[in-house]
Design a protein around this motif. Structure first.
Motif, PDB file in Angstrom:
ATOM      1  N   ALA A   1       0.847  -1.193   0.000  1.00 56.32           N
ATOM      2  CA  ALA A   1       0.000   0.000   0.000  1.00 56.32           C
ATOM      3  C   ALA A   1       0.881   1.241   0.000  1.00 56.32           C
ATOM      4  O   ALA A   1       1.974   1.244   0.577  1.00 56.32           O
ATOM      5  N   ALA A   2       0.395   2.289  -0.644  1.00 51.63           N
ATOM      6  CA  ALA A   2       1.143   3.537  -0.742  1.00 51.63           C
ATOM      7  C   ALA A   2       0.248   4.711  -0.369  1.00 51.63           C
ATOM      8  O   ALA A   2      -0.893   4.803  -0.835  1.00 51.63           O
ATOM      9  N   TYR A   3       0.787   5.598   0.492  1.00 52.51           N
ATOM     10  CA  TYR A   3       0.103   6.841   0.851  1.00 52.51           C
ATOM     11  C   TYR A   3       0.713   7.971   0.038  1.00 52.51           C
ATOM     12  O   TYR A   3       1.933   8.114  -0.049  1.00 52.51           O
ATOM     13  N   ARG A   4      -0.155   8.803  -0.576  1.00 54.95           N
ATOM     14  CA  ARG A   4       0.310   9.935  -1.368  1.00 54.95           C
ATOM     15  C   ARG A   4      -0.389  11.208  -0.917  1.00 54.95           C
ATOM     16  O   ARG A   4      -1.608  11.232  -0.739  1.00 54.95           O
ATOM     17  N   GLU A   5       0.405  12.260  -0.753  1.00 55.09           N
ATOM     18  CA  GLU A   5      -0.122  13.609  -0.503  1.00 55.09           C
ATOM     19  C   GLU A   5       0.362  14.490  -1.637  1.00 55.09           C
ATOM     20  O   GLU A   5       1.557  14.515  -1.944  1.00 55.09           O
ATOM     21  N   TYR A   6      -0.538  15.246  -2.263  1.00 54.44           N
ATOM     22  CA  TYR A   6      -0.219  15.926  -3.506  1.00 54.44           C
ATOM     23  C   TYR A   6      -0.003  17.427  -3.309  1.00 54.44           C
ATOM     24  O   TYR A   6      -0.559  18.041  -2.384  1.00 54.44           O
ATOM     25  N   PHE A   7       0.808  18.008  -4.194  1.00 55.46           N
ATOM     26  CA  PHE A   7       0.979  19.459  -4.220  1.00 55.46           C
ATOM     27  C   PHE A   7      -0.324  20.124  -4.660  1.00 55.46           C
ATOM     28  O   PHE A   7      -0.752  21.125  -4.081  1.00 55.46           O
ATOM     29  N   GLU A   8      -0.918  19.597  -5.718  1.00 57.46           N
ATOM     30  CA  GLU A   8      -2.158  20.139  -6.273  1.00 57.46           C
ATOM     31  C   GLU A   8      -3.195  19.036  -6.386  1.00 57.46           C
ATOM     32  O   GLU A   8      -2.855  17.857  -6.576  1.00 57.46           O
ATOM     33  N   THR A   9      -4.455  19.397  -6.263  1.00 56.39           N
ATOM     34  CA  THR A   9      -5.541  18.423  -6.374  1.00 56.39           C
ATOM     35  C   THR A   9      -5.455  17.690  -7.705  1.00 56.39           C
ATOM     36  O   THR A   9      -5.247  18.297  -8.758  1.00 56.39           O
ATOM     37  N   THR A  10      -5.590  16.363  -7.666  1.00 55.94           N
ATOM     38  CA  THR A  10      -5.418  15.551  -8.867  1.00 55.94           C
ATOM     39  C   THR A  10      -6.651  15.617  -9.764  1.00 55.94           C
ATOM     40  O   THR A  10      -7.698  16.176  -9.397  1.00 55.94           O
ATOM     41  N   THR A  11      -6.519  15.025 -10.940  1.00 58.75           N
ATOM     42  CA  THR A  11      -7.640  14.959 -11.877  1.00 58.75           C
ATOM     43  C   THR A  11      -8.806  14.133 -11.317  1.00 58.75           C
ATOM     44  O   THR A  11      -9.927  14.244 -11.803  1.00 58.75           O
ATOM     45  N   TYR A  12      -8.511  13.307 -10.295  1.00 56.18           N
ATOM     46  CA  TYR A  12      -9.563  12.518  -9.642  1.00 56.18           C
ATOM     47  C   TYR A  12     -10.126  13.231  -8.417  1.00 56.18           C
ATOM     48  O   TYR A  12     -10.909  12.653  -7.654  1.00 56.18           O
ATOM     49  N   GLY A  13      -9.709  14.496  -8.175  1.00 60.21           N
ATOM     50  CA  GLY A  13     -10.236  15.278  -7.073  1.00 60.21           C
ATOM     51  C   GLY A  13      -9.660  14.922  -5.721  1.00 60.21           C
ATOM     52  O   GLY A  13     -10.268  15.216  -4.687  1.00 60.21           O
ATOM     53  N   GLU A  14      -8.455  14.310  -5.700  1.00 61.45           N
ATOM     54  CA  GLU A  14      -7.844  13.884  -4.441  1.00 61.45           C
ATOM     55  C   GLU A  14      -6.699  14.813  -4.058  1.00 61.45           C
ATOM     56  O   GLU A  14      -5.883  15.195  -4.899  1.00 61.45           O
ATOM     57  N   ASP A  15      -6.658  15.164  -2.749  1.00 64.98           N
ATOM     58  CA  ASP A  15      -5.517  15.884  -2.201  1.00 64.98           C
ATOM     59  C   ASP A  15      -4.550  14.930  -1.507  1.00 64.98           C
ATOM     60  O   ASP A  15      -3.371  15.231  -1.366  1.00 64.98           O
ATOM     61  N   GLN A  16      -5.086  13.812  -1.058  1.00 63.19           N
ATOM     62  CA  GLN A  16      -4.270  12.750  -0.464  1.00 63.19           C
ATOM     63  C   GLN A  16      -5.058  11.443  -0.550  1.00 63.19           C
ATOM     64  O   GLN A  16      -6.285  11.453  -0.611  1.00 63.19           O
ATOM     65  N   GLU A  17      -4.360  10.329  -0.571  1.00 54.87           N
ATOM     66  CA  GLU A  17      -5.039   9.042  -0.668  1.00 54.87           C
ATOM     67  C   GLU A  17      -4.069   7.911  -0.328  1.00 54.87           C
ATOM     68  O   GLU A  17      -2.856   8.061  -0.418  1.00 54.87           O
ATOM     69  N   THR A  18      -4.641   6.776   0.069  1.00 52.56           N
ATOM     70  CA  THR A  18      -3.883   5.544   0.321  1.00 52.56           C
ATOM     71  C   THR A  18      -4.458   4.455  -0.562  1.00 52.56           C
ATOM     72  O   THR A  18      -5.661   4.159  -0.484  1.00 52.56           O
ATOM     73  N   ARG A  19      -3.622   3.886  -1.406  1.00 49.21           N
ATOM     74  CA  ARG A  19      -4.092   2.879  -2.357  1.00 49.21           C
ATOM     75  C   ARG A  19      -3.180   1.657  -2.312  1.00 49.21           C
ATOM     76  O   ARG A  19      -1.952   1.781  -2.216  1.00 49.21           O
ATOM     77  N   ALA A  20      -3.797   0.480  -2.391  1.00 52.12           N
ATOM     78  CA  ALA A  20      -3.044  -0.780  -2.482  1.00 52.12           C
ATOM     79  C   ALA A  20      -2.790  -1.103  -3.950  1.00 52.12           C
ATOM     80  O   ALA A  20      -3.627  -0.821  -4.812  1.00 52.12           O
ATOM     81  N   GLU A  21      -1.630  -1.668  -4.222  1.00 54.27           N
ATOM     82  CA  GLU A  21      -1.283  -2.046  -5.582  1.00 54.27           C
ATOM     83  C   GLU A  21      -0.342  -3.249  -5.564  1.00 54.27           C
ATOM     84  O   GLU A  21       0.295  -3.555  -4.549  1.00 54.27           O
ATOM     85  N   HIS A  22      -0.268  -3.925  -6.682  1.00 55.13           N
ATOM     86  CA  HIS A  22       0.681  -5.033  -6.817  1.00 55.13           C
ATOM     87  C   HIS A  22       1.363  -4.937  -8.169  1.00 55.13           C
ATOM     88  O   HIS A  22       0.882  -4.279  -9.090  1.00 55.13           O
ATOM     89  N   SER A  23       2.505  -5.635  -8.274  1.00 56.99           N
ATOM     90  CA  SER A  23       3.282  -5.557  -9.510  1.00 56.99           C
ATOM     91  C   SER A  23       4.065  -6.847  -9.695  1.00 56.99           C
ATOM     92  O   SER A  23       4.272  -7.618  -8.762  1.00 56.99           O
ATOM     93  N   PHE A  24       4.490  -7.081 -10.917  1.00 58.40           N
ATOM     94  CA  PHE A  24       5.311  -8.239 -11.234  1.00 58.40           C
ATOM     95  C   PHE A  24       6.419  -7.806 -12.191  1.00 58.40           C
ATOM     96  O   PHE A  24       6.325  -6.769 -12.857  1.00 58.40           O
ATOM     97  N   GLU A  25       7.466  -8.623 -12.253  1.00 56.99           N
ATOM     98  CA  GLU A  25       8.558  -8.364 -13.190  1.00 56.99           C
ATOM     99  C   GLU A  25       9.181  -9.684 -13.610  1.00 56.99           C
ATOM    100  O   GLU A  25       9.477 -10.537 -12.767  1.00 56.99           O
ATOM    101  N   LEU A  26       9.372  -9.843 -14.916  1.00 57.13           N
ATOM    102  CA  LEU A  26      10.067 -10.991 -15.483  1.00 57.13           C
ATOM    103  C   LEU A  26      11.262 -10.434 -16.250  1.00 57.13           C
ATOM    104  O   LEU A  26      11.092  -9.654 -17.186  1.00 57.13           O
ATOM    105  N   ASP A  27      12.463 -10.825 -15.812  1.00 57.99           N
ATOM    106  CA  ASP A  27      13.673 -10.226 -16.370  1.00 57.99           C
ATOM    107  C   ASP A  27      14.628 -11.318 -16.854  1.00 57.99           C
ATOM    108  O   ASP A  27      14.933 -12.269 -16.122  1.00 57.99           O
ATOM    109  N   PHE A  28      15.078 -11.186 -18.105  1.00 59.48           N
ATOM    110  CA  PHE A  28      16.016 -12.142 -18.683  1.00 59.48           C
ATOM    111  C   PHE A  28      17.192 -11.395 -19.289  1.00 59.48           C
ATOM    112  O   PHE A  28      17.015 -10.374 -19.959  1.00 59.48           O
TER     113      PHE A  28
END
Length: 395
Positions: free
Chosen positions: A258-285
């Protein structure tokens, strides 16, 4: 000998001068032995170089390897000398095996003259630092002209500890950038202070498995983020043994957090701050062989609160010898971008867009570079001429 080196300390002129008892050829097909040099950073801040010797022609089937570790306190000359010594030892071993015995002799050094410092295993000494390594860096840059001025400075502090089981690293970076440009319709001025904190701990679970935890915190003006804090556990699987990573590597990793973000300016989604969970993968050769080298990386990430917000990219490179003297190379990447939740709702000014000071909305980005190399003529390149050093021959 064909010298196949990519990375730090690949100073061909220096080694040709120091090792003058072999013919250095510019094509692998013309060589008796092909030497591939790869390297990785060590836990203390030095580098471990691996020299792989591959026999050609009458010596086809010959394979050998030599390793050399430089110390983090070595000067460039000391590293070059150590590199040349290790390279020469491997060549001497090949020469003895392939029948070139008359060109190699051994000269011993009296014990009282042996003063060189060497890399030792942890079991050999009591280390009062317990393998912890600290580093501080700093830099400043000033440039300009009558209508433009730029000031840039940065600093970092890092501490790390590497053992066969654990790999721990903490890094703090900060930067200051100020830009002033005189334009026809007024002056443009931009000042930004960014910083980044990264804490990573990795544990070796088994021969092919590793797990870890990463804590990140940052202030990034370009991404409209006053503060970002993220905590993510990671797991990685290596299809090949980790010891072979300098020659070939295929790894798959997965991260969730999970990542918490606080913004300089209000985002296009109308958020000044938010906490969102995310996942990622990587395959490297990646691999490096006598025909050349190649690598490909597939990455993807996705927000869990809205699966339509994702980012996936594919990048790769190849340098391939097609026939004698002719090789092709390609570098490229393509990325699908659907996760820019941090963009400012106010948009980006023309000046910020032209100077790439802030990111703008996009759904993709890409780049591609193609090239080739064709050489012919003399196969030997033993001569070193240091006059007018800005004018080089073909190395």
């Amino acid at each position: 000998m064909f010298f196949d080196c990519s990375g730090p300390r690949c100073n061909l002129d220096y080694y040709r001068t120091e090792i003058d008892w072999v013919n250095w050829v510019r094509l692998p097909e013309a060589a008796d032995v092909h030497v591939i040099i790869t390297s990785l950073g060590t836990g203390s801040g030095g580098r471990e170089f691996r020299f792989d010797y591959i026999g050609y022609g009458a010596s086809e089937g010959y394979q050998s390897a030599v390793r050399y570790q430089s110390l983090p306190t070595d000067t460039e000359r000391e590293q070059l000398d150590g590199f040349a010594h290790a390279l020469g030892v491997g060549l001497a071993s090949f020469a003895a095996s392939a029948g070139f015995r008359d060109i190699v002799s051994l000269v011993s050094v009296a014990p009282r003259d042996v003063t060189g410092e060497r890399v030792v295993a942890r079991s050999e000494v009591e280390d009062r630092w317990d393998l912890w390594v600290f580093r501080i860096n700093g830099s400043g840059e000033f440039d300009g002209e009558s209508t433009r001025k730029r000031v840039q400075s940065s600093g970092s502090f890092s501490v790390s500890r590497v053992t066969p089981t654990w790999k721990v690293r903490t890094n703090i970076r900060t930067s200051y950038n100020r830009l002033n440009v005189e334009l026809d319709d007024g002056d443009f001025s931009d000042t930004r202070i960014d910083w980044n904190f990264n804490q990573t701990a990795v544990y070796a679970l088994a021969d092919h498995w590793s797990t870890g935890m990463q804590l990140q915190s940052a202030r990034t003006t370009r991404f409209n983020q006053r503060v970002r804090v993220e905590l993510s556990p990671v797991i990685e699987y290596s299809f090949f043994p980790y010891e072979e990573a300098t020659r070939r590597s295929l790894t798959a990793s997965y991260r969730i957090g999970a990542a918490y973000r606080e913004y300089f300016e209000t985002t296009t989604y109308g958020e000044d701050q938010e906490t969102r969970a995310e996942h990622s993968f990587e395959l490297d050769f990646s691999q490096r062989q006598d025909w050349g080298d190649a690598g490909v990386t597939l990455q993807g990430s996705q927000f869990l609160h809205d699966t339509d917000l994702y980012n996936i990219s594919l990048r790769g490179d190849i340098d391939y010898r097609v026939v004698r003297g002719f090789s092709i190379n390609a570098r490229g990447s393509i990325r699908r971008v659907e996760d820019q939740i941090y963009l400012s709702g106010k948009g980006v000014t023309d000046e910020e867009a032209l100077l790439a000071l802030r990111l703008r909305a996009t759904t993709y980005d890409y780049n591609l570079r193609l090239g080739f190399s064709f050489q012919f003529g003399s196969i030997f390149n033993n001569v070193v001429n240091n006059r007018f050093r800005g004018i080089q021959g073909f190395n």
